[in-house]
Motif scaffolding. Structure first.
Motif, PDB file in Angstrom:
ATOM      1  N   SER A 146       0.849  -1.171   0.283  1.00 59.12           N
ATOM      2  CA  SER A 146      -0.015  -0.016   0.059  1.00 59.12           C
ATOM      3  C   SER A 146       0.862   1.223  -0.042  1.00 59.12           C
ATOM      4  CB  SER A 146      -0.970  -0.154   1.180  1.00 59.12           C
ATOM      5  OG  SER A 146      -1.349   0.825   1.483  1.00 59.12           O
TER       6      SER A 146
ATOM      7  N   ALA B 299       1.060   3.881  -3.029  1.00 61.57           N
ATOM      8  CA  ALA B 299       0.873   5.321  -2.729  1.00 61.57           C
ATOM      9  C   ALA B 299       1.736   6.144  -3.378  1.00 61.57           C
ATOM     10  CB  ALA B 299       0.478   5.695  -1.069  1.00 61.57           C
TER      11      ALA B 299
ATOM     12  N   SER C 191       1.346   6.007  -7.093  1.00 55.79           N
ATOM     13  CA  SER C 191       0.261   6.609  -7.759  1.00 55.79           C
ATOM     14  C   SER C 191       0.453   8.139  -7.259  1.00 55.79           C
ATOM     15  CB  SER C 191      -1.048   6.073  -7.214  1.00 55.79           C
ATOM     16  OG  SER C 191      -1.139   6.245  -5.794  1.00 55.79           O
ATOM     17  N   ALA C 192       0.904   8.627  -6.229  1.00 52.84           N
ATOM     18  CA  ALA C 192       1.006   9.950  -6.176  1.00 52.84           C
ATOM     19  C   ALA C 192       2.033  10.774  -7.123  1.00 52.84           C
ATOM     20  CB  ALA C 192       1.618  10.409  -4.768  1.00 52.84           C
TER      21      ALA C 192
ATOM     22  N   GLU D  34      -6.769  13.161  -3.963  1.00 55.81           N
ATOM     23  CA  GLU D  34      -6.744  11.919  -3.239  1.00 55.81           C
ATOM     24  C   GLU D  34      -5.267  11.324  -3.301  1.00 55.81           C
ATOM     25  OE1 GLU D  34      -6.639   8.456  -4.099  1.00 55.81           O
ATOM     26  OE2 GLU D  34      -6.910   7.900  -2.007  1.00 55.81           O
ATOM     27  N   PRO D  35      -4.772  11.125  -4.493  1.00 55.88           N
ATOM     28  CA  PRO D  35      -3.115  10.436  -4.352  1.00 55.88           C
ATOM     29  C   PRO D  35      -2.251  11.096  -3.235  1.00 55.88           C
ATOM     30  CG  PRO D  35      -3.842  11.144  -6.772  1.00 55.88           C
ATOM     31  CD  PRO D  35      -4.772  11.786  -5.886  1.00 55.88           C
TER      32      PRO D  35
ATOM     33  N   ARG E 157      -3.590  10.664   0.146  1.00 49.37           N
ATOM     34  CA  ARG E 157      -3.118   9.240   0.548  1.00 49.37           C
ATOM     35  C   ARG E 157      -1.903   8.787   0.886  1.00 49.37           C
ATOM     36  NH1 ARG E 157      -2.935   4.475  -3.423  1.00 49.37           N
ATOM     37  NH2 ARG E 157      -2.136   2.798  -2.153  1.00 49.37           N
ATOM     38  N   LEU E 158      -0.833   9.408   0.023  1.00 53.41           N
ATOM     39  CA  LEU E 158       0.583   9.236   0.277  1.00 53.41           C
ATOM     40  C   LEU E 158       0.811  10.046   1.639  1.00 53.41           C
ATOM     41  CD1 LEU E 158       3.170   8.309  -0.498  1.00 53.41           C
ATOM     42  CD2 LEU E 158       3.833  10.209  -1.894  1.00 53.41           C
TER      43      LEU E 158
ATOM     44  N   GLU F 136      -1.039  10.275   4.159  1.00 52.96           N
ATOM     45  CA  GLU F 136      -1.461   9.433   5.264  1.00 52.96           C
ATOM     46  C   GLU F 136      -0.674   8.157   5.461  1.00 52.96           C
ATOM     47  OE1 GLU F 136      -5.562   8.504   4.645  1.00 52.96           O
ATOM     48  OE2 GLU F 136      -5.159   6.591   5.745  1.00 52.96           O
ATOM     49  N   GLU F 137      -0.134   7.474   4.241  1.00 49.08           N
ATOM     50  CA  GLU F 137       0.868   6.282   4.522  1.00 49.08           C
ATOM     51  C   GLU F 137       2.126   6.954   5.202  1.00 49.08           C
ATOM     52  OE1 GLU F 137       0.586   3.047   3.646  1.00 49.08           O
ATOM     53  OE2 GLU F 137      -1.162   3.072   2.770  1.00 49.08           O
TER      54      GLU F 137
ATOM     55  N   ALA G  50       5.937  13.740   1.024  1.00 42.87           N
ATOM     56  CA  ALA G  50       5.088  13.495  -0.109  1.00 42.87           C
ATOM     57  C   ALA G  50       5.279  14.366  -1.149  1.00 42.87           C
ATOM     58  CB  ALA G  50       3.509  13.637   0.464  1.00 42.87           C
TER      59      ALA G  50
END
Lengths: 199, 199
Positions: free
Chosen positions: A43, A47, A50-51, B6-7, B10-11, B13-14, B30
């Motif tokens: 994941s 991430a 995809s970022a 979103e991408p 999400r990064l 957050e990861e 990020a």
């Protein structure tokens, strides 16, 4: 580092190339990763990809977005005739957190810095000009950083926008709220004095 | 955080789920990733996956390795009859950096900790016992961490190895070199006194 085997050593090296992560932290992160459930590691890797691949910029304000135009530019509730110019999407997020600005943004993605080889054409200034020519604004607020590059960029944009006869403003310089005057630098103190207001 | 799309969110957050990385650092990382050349981002993601998937443990000493047995166990230059027991591959790396230990290692991958539900069977203690039964050692040096869990583990291993009549030693407790006595805790000071040697 050879002692951990190639995959782990490579991961430590990759992590230590990231900003603010030294050798010890990189090692700690790598050991965290190898002890994660495999789907969590996938994941994280997903991430990152995809970022990097999925990053898109709003065609109106040049902010990071996943929909075009971005949520702010698409919102009917925002004041379209006030545009705040910022250097970075993070600056935009900072102003959004204040909850006090209801206009639109324009993200430059940097500031003019001859030292680092960044000229006006490397920023989104042309897009800003075109945007304002297409749909005139009442006010352009320049919220670039309060440093040499940010000031130079602010002056440049003010000059570029002059022929359009739009009100161009700069955010105030002064003492930060909650600060202690004793620790504020001289330039900020003078700017705070210059910018004094009647109460 | 929705503001970045979103991408990127999400990064962030990861990243913020990793140890020692807070919200601000996660955001900074990020933004660093989305500004990297694509092959660098791919290389980082690839390193995460290959470290997680490719991690192997030496069948002799249970250390991280890419070849089995690991470079240390395979080396002809090491003293096979001295085994240092450590909690973690990082502890092994720390002793390797001293350049003063020429025996082999045994990595437990943790310490006995009833509080965290870690019992002897969760560690590689059975493998250590079998290893010593198969090829007897002259000395087993227990270099688990100098805390409650490490001490408990040291005592447990010493008890397990007792029937084999092998010399089992524990690394010395005492004042760290370069330290200042004034700042050393009482327990360490008493241990240093207990462990005093004639000069």
């Amino acid at each position: 580092m050879k002692i951990y085997g190639e995959p782990v050593s490579r991961l430590i090296e990759e992590f230590s190339r990231l900003p603010g992560i030294g050798g010890k932290s990189a090692q700690r992160l790598a050991f965290h990763i190898i002890n994660l459930p495999e789907e969590r590691a996938e994941s994280l890797a997903g991430a990152i990809l995809s970022a990097r691949r999925g990053v898109k910029y709003c065609s109106v304000c040049c902010a990071l977005t996943d929909a075009d135009p971005c949520v702010i530019c698409a919102s009917k509730k925002r004041d379209e005739r006030t545009i705040m110019v910022v250097e970075d999407p993070r600056d935009m997020a900072a102003y959004e957190r204040t909850g006090e600005f209801f206009g639109l943004y324009h993200v430059l993605h940097g500031a003019i810095s001859p030292m680092h080889g960044v000229g006006p054409n490397d920023l989104t200034i042309a897009a800003l000009l075109k945007r304002i020519q297409d749909s005139p604004a009442d006010e352009v607020i320049i919220a670039t950083n309060p440093n040499v590059e940010g000031e130079a960029t602010a002056l440049y944009i003010a000059k570029i926008l002059k022929p359009l006869e739009i009100k161009v403003t700069r955010i105030a310089h002064g003492v930060p709220v909650g600060g202690d005057l004793e620790f504020v630098d001289e330039v900020t103190l003078s700017r705070a004095l210059e910018g004094r207001r009647e109460i």
